[in-house]
Write an enzyme that holds these catalytic residues in place. Sequence first.
Site, PDB file in Angstrom:
ATOM      1  N   ARG B 122      34.914  36.469  23.276  1.00 43.29           N
ATOM      2  CA  ARG B 122      34.408  35.144  23.694  1.00 43.29           C
ATOM      3  C   ARG B 122      33.367  34.578  22.736  1.00 43.29           C
ATOM      4  O   ARG B 122      32.496  33.807  23.128  1.00 43.29           O
ATOM      5  CB  ARG B 122      33.844  35.178  25.113  1.00 43.29           C
ATOM      6  CG  ARG B 122      34.904  35.512  26.162  1.00 43.29           C
ATOM      7  CD  ARG B 122      34.499  35.102  27.550  1.00 43.29           C
ATOM      8  NE  ARG B 122      35.475  35.642  28.499  1.00 43.29           N
ATOM      9  CZ  ARG B 122      35.357  36.801  29.132  1.00 43.29           C
ATOM     10  NH1 ARG B 122      34.283  37.545  28.945  1.00 43.29           N
ATOM     11  NH2 ARG B 122      36.287  37.222  29.953  1.00 43.29           N
ATOM     12  N   LYS B 144      34.512  22.780  13.581  1.00 41.90           N
ATOM     13  CA  LYS B 144      35.900  22.633  14.032  1.00 41.90           C
ATOM     14  C   LYS B 144      36.716  23.787  13.481  1.00 41.90           C
ATOM     15  O   LYS B 144      36.721  24.047  12.279  1.00 41.90           O
ATOM     16  CB  LYS B 144      36.500  21.322  13.536  1.00 41.90           C
ATOM     17  CG  LYS B 144      36.118  20.129  14.374  1.00 41.90           C
ATOM     18  CD  LYS B 144      37.040  18.943  14.063  1.00 41.90           C
ATOM     19  CE  LYS B 144      36.666  17.731  14.866  1.00 41.90           C
ATOM     20  NZ  LYS B 144      37.544  16.575  14.549  1.00 41.90           N
ATOM     21  N   GLU B 186      38.343  13.695   0.341  1.00 40.49           N
ATOM     22  CA  GLU B 186      37.314  13.683   1.394  1.00 40.49           C
ATOM     23  C   GLU B 186      36.002  13.109   0.857  1.00 40.49           C
ATOM     24  O   GLU B 186      35.251  12.453   1.591  1.00 40.49           O
ATOM     25  CB  GLU B 186      37.086  15.095   1.953  1.00 40.49           C
ATOM     26  CG  GLU B 186      38.317  15.752   2.581  1.00 40.49           C
ATOM     27  CD  GLU B 186      38.683  15.208   3.968  1.00 40.49           C
ATOM     28  OE1 GLU B 186      37.912  14.423   4.547  1.00 40.49           O
ATOM     29  OE2 GLU B 186      39.780  15.572   4.464  1.00 40.49           O
ATOM     30  N   LYS B 230      28.331  14.690   6.262  1.00 43.91           N
ATOM     31  CA  LYS B 230      28.972  15.443   7.346  1.00 43.91           C
ATOM     32  C   LYS B 230      27.927  15.969   8.328  1.00 43.91           C
ATOM     33  O   LYS B 230      28.105  15.889   9.551  1.00 43.91           O
ATOM     34  CB  LYS B 230      29.784  16.595   6.758  1.00 43.91           C
ATOM     35  CG  LYS B 230      30.491  17.449   7.792  1.00 43.91           C
ATOM     36  CD  LYS B 230      31.961  17.164   7.921  1.00 43.91           C
ATOM     37  CE  LYS B 230      32.590  17.875   9.091  1.00 43.91           C
ATOM     38  NZ  LYS B 230      33.932  18.391   8.818  1.00 43.91           N
ATOM     39  N   GLU B 240      32.578  15.352  19.079  1.00 45.46           N
ATOM     40  CA  GLU B 240      33.446  14.198  18.911  1.00 45.46           C
ATOM     41  C   GLU B 240      33.600  13.377  20.181  1.00 45.46           C
ATOM     42  O   GLU B 240      34.703  13.035  20.603  1.00 45.46           O
ATOM     43  CB  GLU B 240      34.821  14.628  18.367  1.00 45.46           C
ATOM     44  CG  GLU B 240      35.569  13.467  17.744  1.00 45.46           C
ATOM     45  CD  GLU B 240      36.735  13.908  16.869  1.00 45.46           C
ATOM     46  OE1 GLU B 240      36.691  15.015  16.314  1.00 45.46           O
ATOM     47  OE2 GLU B 240      37.668  13.122  16.727  1.00 45.46           O
ATOM     48  N   ARG B 244      31.583  10.955  15.726  1.00 49.31           N
ATOM     49  CA  ARG B 244      32.264  11.907  14.847  1.00 49.31           C
ATOM     50  C   ARG B 244      33.679  11.482  14.494  1.00 49.31           C
ATOM     51  O   ARG B 244      34.228  11.882  13.468  1.00 49.31           O
ATOM     52  CB  ARG B 244      32.261  13.304  15.476  1.00 49.31           C
ATOM     53  CG  ARG B 244      32.829  14.368  14.555  1.00 49.31           C
ATOM     54  CD  ARG B 244      32.514  15.786  15.013  1.00 49.31           C
ATOM     55  NE  ARG B 244      33.135  16.738  14.090  1.00 49.31           N
ATOM     56  CZ  ARG B 244      32.833  18.017  14.033  1.00 49.31           C
ATOM     57  NH1 ARG B 244      31.920  18.516  14.821  1.00 49.31           N
ATOM     58  NH2 ARG B 244      33.437  18.818  13.161  1.00 49.31           N
ATOM     59  N   ASN B 248      37.516  10.997  10.827  1.00 47.79           N
ATOM     60  CA  ASN B 248      38.981  11.028  10.790  1.00 47.79           C
ATOM     61  C   ASN B 248      39.565   9.850  10.013  1.00 47.79           C
ATOM     62  O   ASN B 248      40.779   9.640  10.030  1.00 47.79           O
ATOM     63  CB  ASN B 248      39.546  11.043  12.215  1.00 47.79           C
ATOM     64  CG  ASN B 248      39.191  12.327  12.924  1.00 47.79           C
ATOM     65  OD1 ASN B 248      39.313  13.414  12.357  1.00 47.79           O
ATOM     66  ND2 ASN B 248      38.723  12.214  14.157  1.00 47.79           N
ATOM     67  N   HIS B 251      42.883  10.077   8.368  1.00 50.37           N
ATOM     68  CA  HIS B 251      43.537  11.282   8.901  1.00 50.37           C
ATOM     69  C   HIS B 251      44.620  10.966   9.926  1.00 50.37           C
ATOM     70  O   HIS B 251      45.451  11.819  10.198  1.00 50.37           O
ATOM     71  CB  HIS B 251      42.496  12.209   9.532  1.00 50.37           C
ATOM     72  CG  HIS B 251      41.659  12.942   8.520  1.00 50.37           C
ATOM     73  ND1 HIS B 251      40.875  12.286   7.592  1.00 50.37           N
ATOM     74  CD2 HIS B 251      41.507  14.272   8.262  1.00 50.37           C
ATOM     75  CE1 HIS B 251      40.256  13.180   6.836  1.00 50.37           C
ATOM     76  NE2 HIS B 251      40.621  14.385   7.208  1.00 50.37           N
ATOM     77  N   HIS B 255      47.640  12.973   8.882  1.00 53.74           N
ATOM     78  CA  HIS B 255      48.196  14.124   9.602  1.00 53.74           C
ATOM     79  C   HIS B 255      49.695  13.975   9.836  1.00 53.74           C
ATOM     80  O   HIS B 255      50.443  14.946   9.738  1.00 53.74           O
ATOM     81  CB  HIS B 255      47.494  14.297  10.953  1.00 53.74           C
ATOM     82  CG  HIS B 255      46.209  15.066  10.860  1.00 53.74           C
ATOM     83  ND1 HIS B 255      45.269  15.059  11.851  1.00 53.74           N
ATOM     84  CD2 HIS B 255      45.713  15.870   9.890  1.00 53.74           C
ATOM     85  CE1 HIS B 255      44.251  15.818  11.494  1.00 53.74           C
ATOM     86  NE2 HIS B 255      44.489  16.313  10.307  1.00 53.74           N
ATOM     87  N   HIS B 268      46.686  18.457   2.192  1.00 55.98           N
ATOM     88  CA  HIS B 268      45.840  17.710   3.127  1.00 55.98           C
ATOM     89  C   HIS B 268      45.111  16.550   2.441  1.00 55.98           C
ATOM     90  O   HIS B 268      45.105  15.422   2.940  1.00 55.98           O
ATOM     91  CB  HIS B 268      44.833  18.653   3.788  1.00 55.98           C
ATOM     92  CG  HIS B 268      43.901  17.965   4.746  1.00 55.98           C
ATOM     93  ND1 HIS B 268      44.328  17.421   5.935  1.00 55.98           N
ATOM     94  CD2 HIS B 268      42.570  17.704   4.677  1.00 55.98           C
ATOM     95  CE1 HIS B 268      43.304  16.863   6.563  1.00 55.98           C
ATOM     96  NE2 HIS B 268      42.222  17.020   5.820  1.00 55.98           N
TER      97      HIS B 268
END
Lengths: 363, 363
Positions: B122, B144, B186, B230, B240, B244, B248, B251, B255, B268
Amino acid sequence: MTSVINVNLPEQSYEIAIAPASLDQLGQQMASLNLGKKVLLVSNPTIFRHYGERAITSLTSAGFEFASCTLPPGERYKTLNSIQKLYDAALENRLERSSTMVALGGGVIGDMTGFAAATWLRGINVVQVPTTLLAMVDSAIGGKTGVNHPHGKNLIGAFHQPRLVLIDPEVLKTLPMREFQAGMAEVIKYGVIWDAELFTQLEQSKRLDQLRYVKAELVNSILTRSCQAKADVVGKDEKEAGLRAILNYGHTIGHAVESLTGYRLVNHGEAVAIGMVAAGQIAVNLEMWTKEDAERQNALIQKTGLPVKLPDGVDIEAIIEALQLDKKVKAGKVRFVLPTQIGVVTVTDDVPSDIIRQVLQGM
Amino acid sequence: MTSVINVNLPEQSYEIAIAPASLDQLGQQMASLNLGKKVLLVSNPTIFRHYGERAITSLTSAGFEFASCTLPPGERYKTLNSIQKLYDAALENRLERSSTMVALGGGVIGDMTGFAAATWLRGINVVQVPTTLLAMVDSAIGGKTGVNHPHGKNLIGAFHQPRLVLIDPEVLKTLPMREFQAGMAEVIKYGVIWDAELFTQLEQSKRLDQLRYVKAELVNSILTRSCQAKADVVGKDEKEAGLRAILNYGHTIGHAVESLTGYRLVNHGEAVAIGMVAAGQIAVNLEMWTKEDAERQNALIQKTGLPVKLPDGVDIEAIIEALQLDKKVKAGKVRFVLPTQIGVVTVTDDVPSDIIRQVLQGM
């Protein structure tokens, strides 16, 4: 009669709602939480047959779009493979970040649904609707989710708090006796670690082995006091930095016994019962607890019909070795929760292996 | 020259340390964080051959016990199967809750190591040592983590912040040109969404397509300003809930393009470059952004050697359909990040499909 217990946490608090026939209120209760419209209802085939329709009727009449997914019952299916099926269902039904997975079932369904919800899209909502006593008083509350690794229980998991825990005591009527007893192990645990009054109430009942012999008033007390104990502890220490460890009373040796019997011969509650007897005796041998209090504990366990001895054929050295795999091991030292009086425990990682061995040999 | 950037979060803050040859300081830096003694170093075979020994020397001389595990490189191995291997290594080496997984590699290694650390027992510690430009300025920061579902990127994941991000710019020397360019996508993104000064600095450089043509001063600016951007955004909105989402930018369509080309044909960064060109044009068509600024953006992308057009053979309707699978979809509406000036963007879920179709047809 409705009881509401609040679990107060820094990031997100939630309610445990306990009321007869509350299963029919599921959709309505969820509607008040501002969740997205999509719901994935997760259950096992037996529970789904008993209660699925009522849950679905309630969800749809509150305006939710639902899909359902059933997973095979039993601890041995609590694997990443089952989680994959939930991911596939989540994808197929286009669950979004605002969507909700509803766990309708016992601890296995709750833990897996919670883990899938924790990790799908980096976390979507989960609502717990526990249908076993064990899930009601323990696993559905507090946000621990997990699946088993072939070599150890709950080694894979995450903390992910539910948005709501809905408990309908009436569903306990269809719970097999052995599972009722398993849940009672955790109830007795709360008596020993936190709530001496609950312990005394349990002592005053003539029988504890079957639901139908337990007075309605005591059933109510069992549910509300156990949930309150869990909520109190989790509210003070969500991520198990300290206090929360006391909830593992009976679980150190319990987990080892469960694992060594392949999660089949001995169920979780029975393993915890055995673990509490062992931990109690360790505390007595270390002169931390009185023999009398340990006997009161063991008498309660016996009155519930739970085991107080190791199952035949379990190798004591294998138990001692398995303890090293416990999640709570730190710098190679095994952590034990030990009672000092009824309602009070302490945590120690200083139990000599010889004492553990000696206690297990005596069981 | 050492730069330290703080990522300030309610539960746990951490440092991004940027310094040449800092790989040799890994053990020492970690020793100051009060972590347990056990470390699992995760890498891919190529990176491990280049830098594994230096990392290990540093860890052992700081008193850590280490084990290592390598995973095959590439986005197509970012699966639950690879995570299983990390779980097995964690079990075999008896990692405890205080233990640490160290990710030495690019975004794939960082995301998978982060996810395994988030879900083993955990949640155990993770330290990110990114070795690609893309991982340095983006994926190693912000917590993330994730793995791919066969039908979508990063659909499975968790938020799990690292205890430390250690960036050694010298390792960029062994980075293949195409991966350097991917990282630059990026960097350009930060210029467009957050840091107009960085955007101008990039415009002033004659070349951006290979590390060796970029002045040391600009490399330093690229790393520190990108990491700062960032850190600023994540510090204001860790999970997010709002802000945040601006990270993206590029993206949404990116994606979809990555997914439809099987994570192979287009990497990417290249997909993000294509996505930024598309998002920029959508903003122009909606009269939110000037044609001139969009052209400045596209000129930077081209100067970096990144694509500004869709790859041959990608079906536009398939892209539009794939957008529905995006994690950011809410109530069936696709969310776009659109620029309004250099350094400022806005988020909207109100872009008509016709506009998207029209823009993609023009690319």
